[in-house]
Design an enzyme around this catalytic site. Sequence first.
Site, mmCIF file in Angstrom:
data_model
loop_
_atom_site.group_PDB
_atom_site.id
_atom_site.type_symbol
_atom_site.label_atom_id
_atom_site.label_comp_id
_atom_site.label_asym_id
_atom_site.label_seq_id
_atom_site.Cartn_x
_atom_site.Cartn_y
_atom_site.Cartn_z
ATOM 1 N N VAL A 148 -24.355 36.190 11.456
ATOM 2 C CA VAL A 148 -23.072 36.075 10.736
ATOM 3 C C VAL A 148 -21.910 35.918 11.722
ATOM 4 O O VAL A 148 -21.018 35.081 11.515
ATOM 5 C CB VAL A 148 -22.850 37.291 9.799
ATOM 6 C CG1 VAL A 148 -21.559 37.117 9.004
ATOM 7 C CG2 VAL A 148 -24.032 37.467 8.844
ATOM 8 N N ILE A 194 -21.415 33.870 -2.331
ATOM 9 C CA ILE A 194 -20.852 33.842 -3.695
ATOM 10 C C ILE A 194 -19.655 34.801 -3.739
ATOM 11 O O ILE A 194 -19.810 35.982 -3.437
ATOM 12 C CB ILE A 194 -21.893 34.294 -4.754
ATOM 13 C CG1 ILE A 194 -23.198 33.506 -4.635
ATOM 14 C CG2 ILE A 194 -21.316 34.191 -6.153
ATOM 15 C CD1 ILE A 194 -24.312 33.982 -5.569
ATOM 16 N N GLY A 216 -39.783 33.252 8.483
ATOM 17 C CA GLY A 216 -38.548 33.956 8.853
ATOM 18 C C GLY A 216 -37.689 34.324 7.651
ATOM 19 O O GLY A 216 -36.574 34.804 7.814
ATOM 20 N N GLU A 264 -38.446 39.917 6.628
ATOM 21 C CA GLU A 264 -38.474 40.605 7.923
ATOM 22 C C GLU A 264 -39.869 41.156 8.190
ATOM 23 O O GLU A 264 -40.670 41.301 7.263
ATOM 24 C CB GLU A 264 -37.457 41.734 7.895
ATOM 25 C CG GLU A 264 -36.070 41.174 7.653
ATOM 26 C CD GLU A 264 -34.967 42.134 7.985
ATOM 27 O OE1 GLU A 264 -35.213 43.092 8.703
ATOM 28 O OE2 GLU A 264 -33.852 41.880 7.496
ATOM 29 N N ASP A 296 -32.470 47.051 -0.827
ATOM 30 C CA ASP A 296 -31.353 46.165 -0.494
ATOM 31 C C ASP A 296 -30.590 45.793 -1.778
ATOM 32 O O ASP A 296 -29.358 45.865 -1.831
ATOM 33 C CB ASP A 296 -31.901 44.912 0.215
ATOM 34 C CG ASP A 296 -30.828 43.876 0.485
ATOM 35 O OD1 ASP A 296 -30.030 44.081 1.409
ATOM 36 O OD2 ASP A 296 -30.770 42.866 -0.252
ATOM 37 N N LYS A 313 -26.604 46.658 -3.130
ATOM 38 C CA LYS A 313 -25.655 45.645 -3.619
ATOM 39 C C LYS A 313 -25.224 45.958 -5.056
ATOM 40 O O LYS A 313 -24.057 45.782 -5.416
ATOM 41 C CB LYS A 313 -26.297 44.258 -3.522
ATOM 42 C CG LYS A 313 -26.510 43.835 -2.062
ATOM 43 C CD LYS A 313 -27.427 42.635 -1.947
ATOM 44 C CE LYS A 313 -27.602 42.189 -0.506
ATOM 45 N NZ LYS A 313 -28.722 41.247 -0.332
HETATM 46 P P1 NAP Z 1 -27.819 40.133 13.602
HETATM 47 O O1 NAP Z 1 -28.114 38.688 13.648
HETATM 48 O O2 NAP Z 1 -28.888 41.099 13.917
HETATM 49 O O3 NAP Z 1 -26.578 40.383 14.609
HETATM 50 C C1 NAP Z 1 -26.096 41.663 14.915
HETATM 51 C C2 NAP Z 1 -25.087 41.516 16.057
HETATM 52 O O4 NAP Z 1 -24.495 42.773 16.289
HETATM 53 C C3 NAP Z 1 -25.708 41.084 17.378
HETATM 54 O O5 NAP Z 1 -24.823 40.228 18.069
HETATM 55 C C4 NAP Z 1 -25.887 42.389 18.154
HETATM 56 O O6 NAP Z 1 -25.770 42.224 19.567
HETATM 57 C C5 NAP Z 1 -24.697 43.195 17.649
HETATM 58 N N1 NAP Z 1 -24.979 44.617 17.595
HETATM 59 C C6 NAP Z 1 -25.830 45.261 16.756
HETATM 60 N N2 NAP Z 1 -25.779 46.595 16.963
HETATM 61 C C7 NAP Z 1 -24.881 46.786 17.949
HETATM 62 C C8 NAP Z 1 -24.389 47.931 18.633
HETATM 63 N N3 NAP Z 1 -24.816 49.167 18.319
HETATM 64 N N4 NAP Z 1 -23.471 47.765 19.594
HETATM 65 C C9 NAP Z 1 -23.023 46.527 19.920
HETATM 66 N N5 NAP Z 1 -23.447 45.385 19.319
HETATM 67 C C10 NAP Z 1 -24.359 45.531 18.343
HETATM 68 O O7 NAP Z 1 -27.223 40.549 12.176
HETATM 69 P P2 NAP Z 1 -26.637 39.591 11.051
HETATM 70 O O8 NAP Z 1 -27.760 38.986 10.287
HETATM 71 O O9 NAP Z 1 -25.590 38.720 11.628
HETATM 72 O O10 NAP Z 1 -25.993 40.674 10.043
HETATM 73 C C11 NAP Z 1 -24.809 41.346 10.375
HETATM 74 C C12 NAP Z 1 -24.294 42.134 9.156
HETATM 75 O O11 NAP Z 1 -24.041 41.230 8.102
HETATM 76 C C13 NAP Z 1 -25.255 43.176 8.608
HETATM 77 O O12 NAP Z 1 -24.521 44.262 8.113
HETATM 78 C C14 NAP Z 1 -25.936 42.449 7.462
HETATM 79 O O13 NAP Z 1 -26.422 43.317 6.452
HETATM 80 C C15 NAP Z 1 -24.771 41.635 6.936
HETATM 81 N N6 NAP Z 1 -25.171 40.429 6.208
HETATM 82 C C16 NAP Z 1 -25.988 39.518 6.790
HETATM 83 C C17 NAP Z 1 -26.342 38.379 6.091
HETATM 84 C C18 NAP Z 1 -27.207 37.322 6.727
HETATM 85 O O14 NAP Z 1 -27.429 36.282 6.111
HETATM 86 N N7 NAP Z 1 -27.695 37.519 7.932
HETATM 87 C C19 NAP Z 1 -25.875 38.186 4.782
HETATM 88 C C20 NAP Z 1 -25.017 39.135 4.214
HETATM 89 C C21 NAP Z 1 -24.671 40.255 4.936
HETATM 90 P P3 NAP Z 1 -26.803 41.311 20.426
HETATM 91 O O15 NAP Z 1 -26.533 39.902 19.984
HETATM 92 O O16 NAP Z 1 -26.453 41.544 21.844
HETATM 93 O O17 NAP Z 1 -28.172 41.790 20.049
HETATM 94 N N1 HSE Z 2 -32.302 40.598 3.092
HETATM 95 C C1 HSE Z 2 -31.260 40.070 2.264
HETATM 96 C C2 HSE Z 2 -31.881 39.120 1.244
HETATM 97 C C3 HSE Z 2 -30.234 39.335 3.141
HETATM 98 O O1 HSE Z 2 -33.082 38.822 1.296
HETATM 99 O O2 HSE Z 2 -31.179 38.692 0.337
HETATM 100 C C4 HSE Z 2 -28.861 39.259 2.544
HETATM 101 O O3 HSE Z 2 -28.279 40.519 2.330
#
Ligand code: NAP
Ligand code: HSE
Length: 428
Positions: free
Chosen positions: A14, A136, A187, A190, A201, A205
């Site tokens: 993100v 959304i 992918g 998880e 999850d 929400k």
């Molecule tokens: P991600 O790809 O795992 O990225 C997490 C990022 O945060 C990485 O850059 C990581 O650093 C950094 N990080 C994590 N823990 C840390 C810590 N303790 N100290 C410093 N840096 C830290 O996660 P993501 O998928 O982008 O998701 C991020 C958030 O958005 C989550 O809350 C998730 O639930 C929410 N979200 C995600 C999605 C989605 O589609 N992915 C959708 C809706 C909401 P490094 O890069 O160095 O590892």
């Molecule tokens: N694990 C979540 C999903 C990602 O499958 O919808 C978005 O929150």
Amino acid sequence: MKPVKVGLLGFGTVGTGVVRIVEGHQEDLQSQVGSPIVIEKVLVQNKAKARVLPVDADKLTEDPWDIIRNPDIDVIVEVMGGIEHTKGYILEALASGKHVVTANKDLMALHGPEILAKAQEQQCDVLYEASVAGGIPIIRTLIEGFSSDRITKIMGIVNGTTNYILTKMSQEGAAYEEVLKEAQQLGYAESDPTSDVEGFDAARKMTILASLGFRANVALEDVDVKGISKVTRDDIAYAKRLGYEVKLLGIAERQDDFISVGVQPTMVKTSHPIAAVGGVFNAVYVYGEAVGETMFYGAGAGELPTATSVVADLVAVVKNMRLGVNGKQAILSYKEKKLKTAEQIASKYFMLLQVDDRAGVLARITQTFADFEVSLESVLQQPNASHREAEIIIISHDASKAAMEKVLKAFEGLDAVKRVKSVYRVEG
Ligand code: NAP
Ligand code: HSE
């Protein structure tokens, strides 16, 4: 005008999307808010990690306090995930007058009321559009779009992973384990899929959506949760035969100010628009007393869809800064939370029973439903090759959860019922 400086906590999926949109759409954003938006610092866990999007090395930091305690930073965008330590960073940022945008559903479902109260006390914004259904704009819709109405029902496909698995099972007649494995290889799921497949999850929400929709502080423990790991291909085949799809639905309902929130695999009539939502897509159906039926559909996750919501929140914060109205949102949770009892929660049910195939069995089964005043809509019997056992499929009329629990308890004492193979809520 002076640039607005943003501290980005997290530069993963993100976070990368946020940088792409802020940089790629800078001209449009600037035209809307009247000043440049600059990503000043980016927190990561490991600065040495290769990044898909290059950023200046001096912008990256591994120390959260470089951002939280940086007096030049106006807004924190939290896209790192995590709960307790992240809450600490956000509260500290608010304490020093910074506004916060977050995509963190885990945090907002568990600690939303405390964080929002702190924001109000500090006259700061905390916006969290991306925390539910990614791209959304459902949170803004519930807060603003429906501010004039009384919402009585919210039904959501708010987890893409489980919707992908159920869609594949339905389209290909495949077994749950098979599709889960494939989803992990691609992918979509998880390596530890528990939070998605067991419905946790979606429950987080739905906690957020129900709180906003019903203007009350719904807690995670108020949500009755059941995941999809026990859904069989037989269940899906029977559902299809009867004109239903099986979907993991979050359902929040309100009647006479009493509310219920649940997440469970549900049989949805194929004619209902939410039944057609396939693959990793999300949808939220909202019923308002005045507006009637509405539905919102789109990508529930992914880099750019999620970042779109995050940056839209950022724009809203900056517009509020220009107007001097940060932290002055309407009071949202002004209703006392009153939860429905099992007697008050009503729906149609599907039940699949394995029974002895002999005289009087069907009569005893239907009598059991009658004993607890559950009326039946349809009954279908399928003999098996041996003619010793049969499967009976029952669809009830609206019945209370309490009555159905009593029926199931009574079946435990009925010799002829060998096994209750499955029970589903029915919608549509
Ligand atoms: P991600 O790809 O795992 O990225 C997490 C990022 O945060 C990485 O850059 C990581 O650093 C950094 N990080 C994590 N823990 C840390 C810590 N303790 N100290 C410093 N840096 C830290 O996660 P993501 O998928 O982008 O998701 C991020 C958030 O958005 C989550 O809350 C998730 O639930 C929410 N979200 C995600 C999605 C989605 O589609 N992915 C959708 C809706 C909401 P490094 O890069 O160095 O590892
Ligand atoms: N694990 C979540 C999903 C990602 O499958 O919808 C978005 O929150």
